[in-house]
Design a protein around this motif. Structure first.
Motif, PDB file in Angstrom:
ATOM      1  N   ASN A   1       0.831  -1.201   0.000  1.00  0.00           N
ATOM      2  CA  ASN A   1       0.000   0.000   0.000  1.00  0.00           C
ATOM      3  C   ASN A   1       0.872   1.260   0.000  1.00  0.00           C
ATOM      4  N   HIS A   2       1.999   1.191   0.700  1.00  0.00           N
ATOM      5  CA  HIS A   2       2.867   2.358   0.820  1.00  0.00           C
ATOM      6  C   HIS A   2       3.756   2.556  -0.400  1.00  0.00           C
ATOM      7  N   LEU A   3       4.268   1.449  -0.961  1.00  0.00           N
ATOM      8  CA  LEU A   3       5.255   1.540  -2.039  1.00  0.00           C
ATOM      9  C   LEU A   3       4.776   0.980  -3.369  1.00  0.00           C
ATOM     10  N   GLY A   4       3.779   0.106  -3.345  1.00  0.00           N
ATOM     11  CA  GLY A   4       3.398  -0.609  -4.554  1.00  0.00           C
ATOM     12  C   GLY A   4       4.261  -1.853  -4.714  1.00  0.00           C
ATOM     13  N   GLY A   5       4.215  -2.462  -5.895  1.00  0.00           N
ATOM     14  CA  GLY A   5       5.046  -3.629  -6.169  1.00  0.00           C
ATOM     15  C   GLY A   5       4.347  -4.945  -5.907  1.00  0.00           C
ATOM     16  N   GLU A   6       5.010  -6.018  -6.347  1.00  0.00           N
ATOM     17  CA  GLU A   6       4.451  -7.361  -6.223  1.00  0.00           C
ATOM     18  C   GLU A   6       4.831  -8.037  -4.908  1.00  0.00           C
ATOM     19  N   LYS A   7       5.970  -7.629  -4.341  1.00  0.00           N
ATOM     20  CA  LYS A   7       6.425  -8.265  -3.110  1.00  0.00           C
ATOM     21  C   LYS A   7       7.244  -7.271  -2.289  1.00  0.00           C
ATOM     22  N   ILE A   8       7.211  -7.451  -0.962  1.00  0.00           N
ATOM     23  CA  ILE A   8       7.903  -6.580  -0.020  1.00  0.00           C
ATOM     24  C   ILE A   8       8.998  -7.368   0.692  1.00  0.00           C
ATOM     25  N   PHE A   9      10.093  -6.685   0.989  1.00  0.00           N
ATOM     26  CA  PHE A   9      11.181  -7.306   1.740  1.00  0.00           C
ATOM     27  C   PHE A   9      11.784  -6.269   2.683  1.00  0.00           C
ATOM     28  N   ALA A  10      11.929  -6.639   3.965  1.00  0.00           N
ATOM     29  CA  ALA A  10      12.474  -5.732   4.971  1.00  0.00           C
ATOM     30  C   ALA A  10      13.960  -6.002   5.176  1.00  0.00           C
ATOM     31  N   VAL A  11      14.749  -4.932   5.158  1.00  0.00           N
ATOM     32  CA  VAL A  11      16.197  -5.029   5.379  1.00  0.00           C
ATOM     33  C   VAL A  11      16.564  -4.160   6.573  1.00  0.00           C
TER      34      VAL A  11
END
Length: 400
Positions: A71-81
């Motif tokens: 919701n915040h960034l868009g895209g197909e997948k999220i990854f936290a670093v």
């Protein structure tokens, strides 16, 4: 020159942290004002904290992070670093081949040092541009990755037209695009009404979860699923991924983010700028506050010395680099006025620009006229301190 290398910068940071601890212990947290815009936060209930076990934490909170992150960034997948720099490093380790080129476009030099440093680790050639015509005409063969900076360390924003031009050229050549949108993911969208990086056609984006939002010092990546999976695999090999406490804090930060909080800072910024303009020429507006660059600070000091008929000001200033002057002022702001700015607490290589961010949570607790007085008092101290090289050095490197 007082600050000669990264070790000196780290020592300066450690002194600042001791000062912050001392202020809180002696006077309380309310006497400290973090105006960096990077203050972050860790919002969580006790029930949520009880779930922060090595494997239970990710099982519970990563699914929520996927929803909120998209919701915040868009895209197909999220990854936290664990930091934006970690995401940049993991991407370059995953995608960039030795001897190939990484081409970086940004609205204004310099680039964040994590980008050229990461390229050096894999033996890649690095080019950076802030002129769109040169970017197009000099664009080399054998490019593995194109990087765009959406908002610089000093909050200079890239216009959407240049954004699209760079992405379109990369797409034509079938080259992946990573957007370093550390603060831009919020500044560009909330203040400048720009589209999200993914909506503009980027393959990947990374943002800092402590910049202009109440989240932890960490990084959040979004993009195409196959690329994120590749980066995630590499990140886990080197321990670059975010740990459960950070993932929880990111979830809570995203849940509590409201772009209207950034917009509220605009009026306060204008009020402060109006006060400052009566006494100083060195201040520039940022999207959410005011700032002083290295060159502007030195010029302001020279102007004040001339007004006071300080004839040996050239001899005085020869002892210090422009960065030194920013570091000394930042330390005086912290030690004498309780104001935290980035040069006092920054990691080695960060911008030395002194910025006062009025979108910071602490800015809500302090009136504009008080900020003005603290700035004025600390600047007067700076003029006095730099007359004595030992006193200036002690200001940076000594904790009383």
């Amino acid at each position: 020159m007082l600050i000669k290398n990264s070790l000196d910068e780290m020592e300066k940071r450690e002194i600042s942290l001791k000062v912050i601890k001392s202020i809180i212990e002696k006077k309380g947290r309310d006497c400290l004002y973090d105006l960096t815009g990077l203050s972050g936060g860790f919002l969580a209930t006790q029930e949520e904290l009880d779930l922060l076990e090595t494997y239970i934490g990710p099982a519970i909170f990563e699914e929520k992070l996927q929803v909120l992150g998209k919701n915040h960034l868009g895209g197909e997948k999220i990854f936290a670093v664990n930091r934006t720099s970690s995401g940049i490093l993991a991407t370059i380790l995953s995608i960039v081949e030795k001897d190939s080129f990484v081409v970086h476009f940004l609205p204004e030099f310099p680039a964040h040092p994590s980008i050229p440093r990461s390229c050096a680790l894999v033996g890649a050639n690095y080019l950076e541009f802030d002129d769109i015509d040169k970017f197009i005409s000099i664009f080399p063969d054998n490019v593995s990755l194109v990087i765009i900076t959406g908002s610089t360390m000093d909050h200079k924003i890239l216009d959407e037209k240049s954004f699209k031009t760079v992405i379109d050229l990369a797409n034509e050549k079938n080259i992946s695009v990573l957007v370093d949108d550390a603060s831009g993911a919020r500044l560009r969208t909330a203040i400048f009404s720009q589209k999200k990086a993914i909506e503009l056609g980027a393959d990947l984006v990374v943002t800092s979860t402590d910049k202009l939002m109440n989240g932890p010092r960490g990084g959040l990546m979004a993009g195409k699923k196959d690329l994120i999976n590749q980066i995630k695999t590499k990140a886990h090999q080197f321990g670059l991924e975010a740990q459960p406490p950070s993932i929880l804090a990111m979830v809570k930060g995203l849940e509590n983010y409201n772009e209207n909080d950034l917009k509220k800072s605009l009026n306060k910024k204008d009020e402060l700028m109006e006060l400052l303009a009566n006494d100083f020429k060195m201040f520039e507006k940022t999207p959410t506050g005011v700032m002083v660059s290295e060159d502007n600070l030195k010029n302001e000091i020279i102007n004040h010395f001339k007004k006071d008929n300080t004839h040996d000001y050239g001899k005085i200033l020869d002892k210090f680099s422009n960065k030194d002057l920013c570091f000394i002022w930042a330390m005086l702001l912290l030690k004498e006025e309780g104001i935290v700015t980035i040069p006092a607490v920054s990691m080695p290589g960060a911008s030395a620009t002194v910025r006062f961010d009025l979108a910071a949570v602490d800015a809500e607790r302090i009136d504009v006229d008080i900020i003005f007085n603290k700035i004025k008092n600390s600047f007067e101290s700076l003029l006095s301190v730099i007359n004595d090289e030992k006193l200036a050095k002690d200001t940076i490197f000594t904790f009383d």
